[in-house]
Design a protein around this motif. Structure first.
Motif, PDB file in Angstrom:
ATOM      1  N   THR A  42     -14.117  -6.421  -0.530  1.00  0.00           N
ATOM      2  CA  THR A  42     -12.728  -6.741  -0.927  1.00  0.00           C
ATOM      3  C   THR A  42     -12.833  -7.017  -2.317  1.00  0.00           C
ATOM      4  OG1 THR A  42     -13.137  -9.175  -0.450  1.00  0.00           O
ATOM      5  CG2 THR A  42     -12.091  -7.733   1.326  1.00  0.00           C
ATOM      6  N   LEU A  85      -4.150   3.274  -1.855  1.00  0.00           N
ATOM      7  CA  LEU A  85      -5.041   2.028  -1.788  1.00  0.00           C
ATOM      8  C   LEU A  85      -4.345   0.830  -1.245  1.00  0.00           C
ATOM      9  CD1 LEU A  85      -6.730   2.056  -5.269  1.00  0.00           C
ATOM     10  CD2 LEU A  85      -7.194   3.577  -2.955  1.00  0.00           C
ATOM     11  N   ASN A  87      -3.633  -3.086  -0.025  1.00  0.00           N
ATOM     12  CA  ASN A  87      -3.894  -4.424  -0.550  1.00  0.00           C
ATOM     13  C   ASN A  87      -3.193  -5.385   0.215  1.00  0.00           C
ATOM     14  OD1 ASN A  87      -4.708  -4.186  -4.023  1.00  0.00           O
ATOM     15  ND2 ASN A  87      -3.512  -2.385  -3.172  1.00  0.00           N
ATOM     16  N   LEU A 100      -7.439  -6.192  -2.728  1.00  0.00           N
ATOM     17  CA  LEU A 100      -7.683  -5.002  -2.220  1.00  0.00           C
ATOM     18  C   LEU A 100      -8.789  -5.049  -1.243  1.00  0.00           C
ATOM     19  CD1 LEU A 100      -7.421  -1.740  -2.951  1.00  0.00           C
ATOM     20  CD2 LEU A 100      -9.116  -2.034  -4.753  1.00  0.00           C
ATOM     21  N   ARG A 102     -11.660  -2.805   0.002  1.00  0.00           N
ATOM     22  CA  ARG A 102     -12.539  -1.729  -0.323  1.00  0.00           C
ATOM     23  C   ARG A 102     -13.282  -0.654   0.557  1.00  0.00           C
ATOM     24  NH1 ARG A 102     -13.240  -0.178  -5.411  1.00  0.00           N
ATOM     25  NH2 ARG A 102     -15.173   0.544  -4.800  1.00  0.00           N
ATOM     26  N   PRO A 130     -11.775   2.432  -0.871  1.00  0.00           N
ATOM     27  CA  PRO A 130     -10.498   2.047  -0.682  1.00  0.00           C
ATOM     28  C   PRO A 130      -9.512   3.296  -0.184  1.00  0.00           C
ATOM     29  CG  PRO A 130     -10.819   1.721  -3.130  1.00  0.00           C
ATOM     30  CD  PRO A 130     -12.103   2.289  -2.206  1.00  0.00           C
ATOM     31  N   THR A 134      -8.218   4.121   3.845  1.00  0.00           N
ATOM     32  CA  THR A 134      -6.782   4.382   4.108  1.00  0.00           C
ATOM     33  C   THR A 134      -6.516   5.778   4.707  1.00  0.00           C
ATOM     34  OG1 THR A 134      -6.279   5.068   1.919  1.00  0.00           O
ATOM     35  CG2 THR A 134      -5.963   2.666   2.385  1.00  0.00           C
ATOM     36  N   SER A 196     -18.723   0.159  -0.309  1.00  0.00           N
ATOM     37  CA  SER A 196     -18.628   1.412  -1.156  1.00  0.00           C
ATOM     38  C   SER A 196     -19.699   1.281  -2.128  1.00  0.00           C
ATOM     39  CB  SER A 196     -17.138   1.306  -1.830  1.00  0.00           C
ATOM     40  OG  SER A 196     -17.372   0.429  -2.839  1.00  0.00           O
TER      41      SER A 196
END
Length: 204
Positions: A42, A85, A87, A100, A102, A130, A134, A196
């Protein structure tokens, strides 16, 4: 596990919320199909005082207005015209804090995630990043403003992770924020393969 309650999102310390989201389960139910992943990375964005935030200096636009809503809703924006992205809006009305998400460790609905992403096998690229997560969960800008207490996108509770499992660093892709780019606002689960590959700035 039960959904996170509104009080979780209403906390006034966005950095604390960002860290506390690690280990929680991000869930979508779209067209009757449930997909989910464990949050493993995050980033916190501290609103009007944070040059990396879309709401820095009290900036209010049609896109960012939702960040000024009371905590507990989704803010999904388009990055580079391609990536959606996701949030989490936090704090109270007119305080534009957001976190956010990630990266996720996929848990449920792997077959559907592969279909959505066009992938043939499950590996870290499915939900590490991110924009990737999604796509896998079916989250788009159309979900901006959705209540995280609803039945389309929500977060389920899980035990808090011990401090020894959490790494802290700078955010990714915010060099434009100058000094604020060095804020230690990114959190991730140590040694988790789904984190990531993004790298934050390091002082030389």
């Amino acid at each position: 596990m039960a959904k996170l309650e509104l009080a979780f999102y209403e906390q006034d310390d966005v950095v604390k919320v960002s860290r506390a989201l690690l280990g929680k389960l991000l869930v979508t139910e779209i067209d009757g199909v449930r997909t989910s992943g464990r949050i493993v990375e995050t980033e916190a964005y501290a609103g009007v005082t944070d040059k990396a935030s879309h709401a820095y200096n009290n900036r209010r636009t049609n896109r960012t207005e939702i960040i000024y809503a009371p905590g507990g809703v989704a803010y999904v924006y388009l990055c580079y015209g391609i990536h959606h992205l996701f949030n989490v809006v936090t704090h109270g009305r007119d305080v534009p804090h957001a976190v956010l998400v990630r990266a996720l460790e996929p848990v449920e609905g792997l077959e559907q995630m592969l279909l959505r992403t066009g992938k043939t096998k499950v590996d870290y690229t499915l939900t590490a990043g991110p924009g990737s997560l999604t796509k896998a969960l079916g989250i788009t800008t159309g979900h901006t403003g959705q209540s995280l207490l609803g039945n389309t996108v929500w977060i389920e509770d899980a035990p808090a992770l011990p401090a020894r499992q959490i790494a802290v660093g700078t955010r990714v892709g915010v060099a434009y924020a100058m000094e604020d780019a060095y804020r230690p606002y990114r959190f991730w689960v140590k040694d988790n393969k789904w984190v990531s590959r993004g790298k934050g700035l390091v002082r030389k």
